[in-house]
Scaffold this active site. Structure first.
Site, PDB file in Angstrom:
ATOM      1  N   ASP A 514       0.788  -1.240   0.000  1.00  0.00           N
ATOM      2  CA  ASP A 514       0.000   0.000   0.000  1.00  0.00           C
ATOM      3  C   ASP A 514       0.822   1.294   0.000  1.00  0.00           C
ATOM      4  O   ASP A 514       0.302   2.348   0.367  1.00  0.00           O
ATOM      5  CB  ASP A 514      -0.937   0.029   1.219  1.00  0.00           C
ATOM      6  CG  ASP A 514      -1.940  -1.095   1.243  1.00  0.00           C
ATOM      7  OD1 ASP A 514      -2.019  -1.833   0.257  1.00  0.00           O
ATOM      8  OD2 ASP A 514      -2.643  -1.234   2.262  1.00  0.00           O
ATOM      9  N   GLU A 598      -7.124  -3.181  -3.872  1.00  0.00           N
ATOM     10  CA  GLU A 598      -8.473  -3.032  -3.341  1.00  0.00           C
ATOM     11  C   GLU A 598      -9.066  -1.677  -3.747  1.00  0.00           C
ATOM     12  O   GLU A 598     -10.106  -1.619  -4.388  1.00  0.00           O
ATOM     13  CB  GLU A 598      -8.389  -3.149  -1.815  1.00  0.00           C
ATOM     14  CG  GLU A 598      -9.689  -3.234  -1.079  1.00  0.00           C
ATOM     15  CD  GLU A 598      -9.430  -3.478   0.404  1.00  0.00           C
ATOM     16  OE1 GLU A 598     -10.060  -4.384   0.968  1.00  0.00           O
ATOM     17  OE2 GLU A 598      -8.588  -2.771   0.991  1.00  0.00           O
ATOM     18  N   GLU A 602      -7.983   5.347  -4.091  1.00  0.00           N
ATOM     19  CA  GLU A 602      -6.733   5.782  -3.477  1.00  0.00           C
ATOM     20  C   GLU A 602      -5.561   5.590  -4.433  1.00  0.00           C
ATOM     21  O   GLU A 602      -4.519   6.238  -4.282  1.00  0.00           O
ATOM     22  CB  GLU A 602      -6.508   5.037  -2.162  1.00  0.00           C
ATOM     23  CG  GLU A 602      -7.467   5.498  -1.075  1.00  0.00           C
ATOM     24  CD  GLU A 602      -7.375   4.667   0.199  1.00  0.00           C
ATOM     25  OE1 GLU A 602      -7.260   5.266   1.282  1.00  0.00           O
ATOM     26  OE2 GLU A 602      -7.424   3.423   0.112  1.00  0.00           O
TER      27      GLU A 602
END
Length: 774
Positions: A514, A598, A602
């Site tokens: 991430d 996911e 973002e």
């Protein structure tokens, strides 16, 4: 240019902007502080972007957007050097070795026992070391009709689908290959390619160049007698004969009735069927022999066999609103038509140049999660995106009908926004931001940076701005000085900037999970504050000698979006996969379904923050790459992650979910890693929305947002008791801003109904700016 050098240059601005321009025009400071002339690919002097902060979009410098690094200097000393406790397998990882990709399709081969599959597409490959079976590199391709839907097999929509993994159509093995004597080593780590080598001894090996979109699976045998095993079994095997210069073709039909073409070139080695599970070479090559596999049969395979890519390189450029990106294949060998064969995904096919489209073979193979691939006989794939978001900057923007292209505000709307800002600026910015999570702290910093942006640029209120701006600057500087609760460290093994927290903490940041989500929030927040600082504090924030913000934000950017292989401290484009058209969030954790992502929102927030940073520091290349990424994301995500009713790419039984949930290389799962929702599936939808910014409406078309609302969200939103409610209602402004304004501007406000990374101030300002207020 390193950003430390950039800061030194900024000090000269105060004396004379005109003099500064004359000094800097056509020059660049290298890391040693010497002036060097920079040339474009044609040998012409390139005029560098003026480093004076600019509020207008900058122009990229001439030439390839991937040829010049952001910086090449060693990461700042404030980041302690460490060697990761999970070292890459089969790789050289010394400080002088090239960076190793962590979020890339090839990464599974460098993890655990190296037997997890990779999907260069259209084929999957993996190291096979199953007890009692042939050792080697296994190959498979699955069709859409093999997909497994679940957990209810007949449900419509299905929660997930995946492709059966590890069906050993073939295994490239060799005489006397055993689990104990075969090692897998990885070389030439690139964004689009890697070279895998199965070695028995130093001069006995089988080399596999693994490249995104490769037309054939290629094995180069060196002094090893070839053995090609098949767990499915070979029903028919026939030598077809010569199809090119020193290329011999064979045809194999497996017991599942799938035909394969096999090509042999190089040394005088022929193949025979020894038994239903083994095709063997008649001799050990004195030098090397090349064996290539392709599913089905075609004259285009015949004409392209003999050439194989050993790597693929990124190139790109921007001209106005049009952006071009290329995959340039570096080939070896010879074929009868002089070119290789390359497979493209649907989002490539839509924007291929006419020259490439002419090379369409008519061949089609299913990908795992992204629709039908098509094959082209070419040595480079060239795509042109026609609508880069050049006109979208800091100000609220929307593609909703009625928005005129410029945010406007009535006095009444400003009154409502000001009331919200007066309350929210009193919050403890530093206490809220200085926590143990780079992700959550980034969201908090971004939240307050947006409040400061609204008070300064929309409300034009110096008093409010003077209260909030110093607090957000101080909070950012804690991170810029690397004094947060878990400081970042520089990993010399994989080569990247990671959290010093435990691997299980902060969503796996220390294992490269991430990073573009986490650092994207920080980058966006710093871009906002720098923008405010230009006019409110005369831009002093990034000019001060004792301020490390510039070095910090540039190092974050290098970690997630380094464009060039000339930067030896970070891999090229860690996050964004230029072949898939979106990023992968999954770091150095082995996965049976490959890398995944996911949160599409973002992902494009990271690209948007990068765009704004490039704009605010006057770096046209940074801004241009981000604009190109965003255009690619819009196309890819609306095919593969956000599903309008007319989606033709995803399985019909999955489109009704409206969003992907988690997109793996081999699976799509309508879920999140943290749950489904308090009421229904609102978390799955919301994670593809947050945060809502001016770029959201560029990606999320009003028609799609309305479909999702009408079919999934409108009936549940009133029941949602927490911050996800605010996310969904702000997202509704992308098709109905007046509805969203009514909810956010009401008198009985409840802070518990918006996300901790949201502010009511920005929400109201955005909605009003695109036409939502009365």
């Amino acid at each position: 240019m390193g950003f430390s050098d950039f800061r030194k240059a900024l000090k000269k601005i105060d004396s004379s902007l005109k003099e500064h321009k004359q000094q800097k025009q056509g020059q660049q400071l290298d890391n040693g502080g010497q002036q060097v002339q920079q040339l474009d690919n044609g040998g012409q002097q390139v005029q560098q972007a003026d480093p004076q902060f600019s509020s207008n979009p900058t122009n990229p410098s001439k030439g390839d957007l991937f040829s010049r690094p952001i910086a090449t200097s060693e990461p700042p000393a404030i980041f302690k050097r460490v060697k990761h406790n999970q070292l890459p397998k089969g790789c050289n990882y010394g400080e002088n070795d090239a960076p190793i990709q962590t979020n890339n399709f090839s990464n599974n081969l460098a993890l655990e026992d190296q037997t997890f599959p990779v999907w260069p597409l259209p084929y999957s490959l993996w190291l096979s070391k199953d007890p009692g079976q042939d050792v080697g590199l296994a190959v498979n391709h699955t069709e859409a009709n093999q997909q497994v839907f679940g957990p209810e097999p007949d449900a419509d929509p299905a929660q997930f689908y995946f492709n059966p993994p590890k069906i050993k159509s073939f295994v490239f093995s060799g005489e006397n290959f055993q689990e104990s004597n075969v090692n897998l080593n990885l070389e030439n780590h690139q964004k689009l390619s890697i070279v895998a080598k199965l070695s028995v001894t130093g001069n006995q090996n089988v080399t596999f160049p693994i490249v995104h979109g490769m037309g054939f699976v290629t094995a180069v045998y060196k002094k090893i007698k070839p053995v090609i095993a098949s767990q499915v079994g070979v029903q028919q095997f026939k030598k077809i004969g010569s199809v090119g210069k020193n290329v011999t073709k064979y045809r194999a039909v497996l017991f599942n009735q799938v035909p394969w073409s096999i090509y042999v070139s190089g040394d005088d080695v022929s193949l025979d069927l020894r038994d239903p599970n083994h095709i063997v070479g008649n001799s050990q090559p004195g030098g090397s022999v090349v064996i290539q596999l392709a599913r089905e049969e075609s004259k285009h395979y015949d004409n392209s066999a003999g050439i194989y890519p050993i790597a693929a390189h990124l190139q790109g450029s921007v001209n106005g609103k049009k952006g071009q990106y290329k995959f340039v294949y570096e080939n070896k060998g010879e074929s009868s038509n002089g070119t290789g064969l390359v497979w493209c995904l649907p989002h490539h096919q839509e924007v291929l140049t006419n020259e490439v489209k002419k090379q369409d073979t008519g061949l089609e193979l299913d990908s795992t999660t992204k629709g039908v691939m098509k094959a082209y006989t070419t040595n480079q794939i060239v795509m042109e995106e026609p609508e880069l978001p050049l006109d979208i900057g800091f100000e609220p923007w929307s593609s909703v009908s009625g928005f005129k292209g410029e945010a406007t505000y009535s006095d009444g709307a400003k009154t409502v926004i000001r009331r919200a800002a007066e309350q929210e600026i009193n919050q403890d910015v530093i206490g809220m931001a200085n926590i143990d999570s780079m992700y959550t702290s980034g969201k908090i910093l971004d939240k307050f940076a947006y409040i400061a942006y609204v008070t300064h640029f929309i409300l034009n209120d110096d008093d409010l701005t003077g209260k909030i701006l110093p607090k957000i600057k101080e909070a950012i500087e804690i991170f810029a000085q690397n004094k947060q609760k878990y400081p970042l460290v520089y990993d010399t093994a994989w080569k990247g900037l990671i959290s010093s927290a435990e691997p299980a903490a902060d969503f796996g940041n220390s294992n490269y999970n991430d990073h573009h989500f986490h650092y994207g929030y920080h980058i966006h927040a710093i871009a906002l504050v720098a923008k405010i600082d230009q006019s409110f504090d005369k831009g002093e924030w990034l000019k001060e000698n004792n301020n490390l913000v510039g070095d910090y934000v540039i190092t974050l950017l290098r970690d997630i979006a380094n464009p060039s292989t000339d930067d030896k401290y970070f891999p090229q484009s860690r996050a964004f996969d230029w072949f898939h058209g979106h990023s992968f969030a999954h770091g150095i954790f082995a996965s049976g379904d490959g890398k995944d992502e996911e949160s599409s929102s973002e992902d494009y927030h990271f690209a948007y923050g990068t765009k704004l940073l490039g704009q605010v520091i006057g770096d046209g290349d940074i801004e241009a790459r981000a604009n190109l990424m965003l255009a690619i994301m819009r196309r890819s995500m609306n095919m593969h992650m956000l599903f309008s009713d007319d989606n033709k790419i995803q399985p019909k039984r999955f489109i009704k979910n409206k969003v992907a949930g988690i997109t793996f290389e081999n699976k799509v799962d309508f879920a999140t890693y943290f749950g489904r929702g308090t009421i229904s599936d609102e978390w799955i939808h919301g994670i593809h929305m947050l945060p809502i910014t001016p770029i959201s409406s560029y990606i999320r078309k009003p028609s799609f947002v309305k479909e999702e609302w009408d079919q999934k969200l409108g009936r549940i939103v009133d029941q949602i008791p927490d911050g996800w409610k605010g996310i969904l209602i702000l997202n509704a402004a992308l098709f109905d801003p007046k509805y969203s304004w009514k909810w956010f501007s009401r008198d009985d406000w409840d802070d518990r109904l918006i996300d901790n990374g949201m502010s009511r101030t920005w929400s109201l300002a955005y909605i009003a700016g695109i036409g939502g207020s009365d």
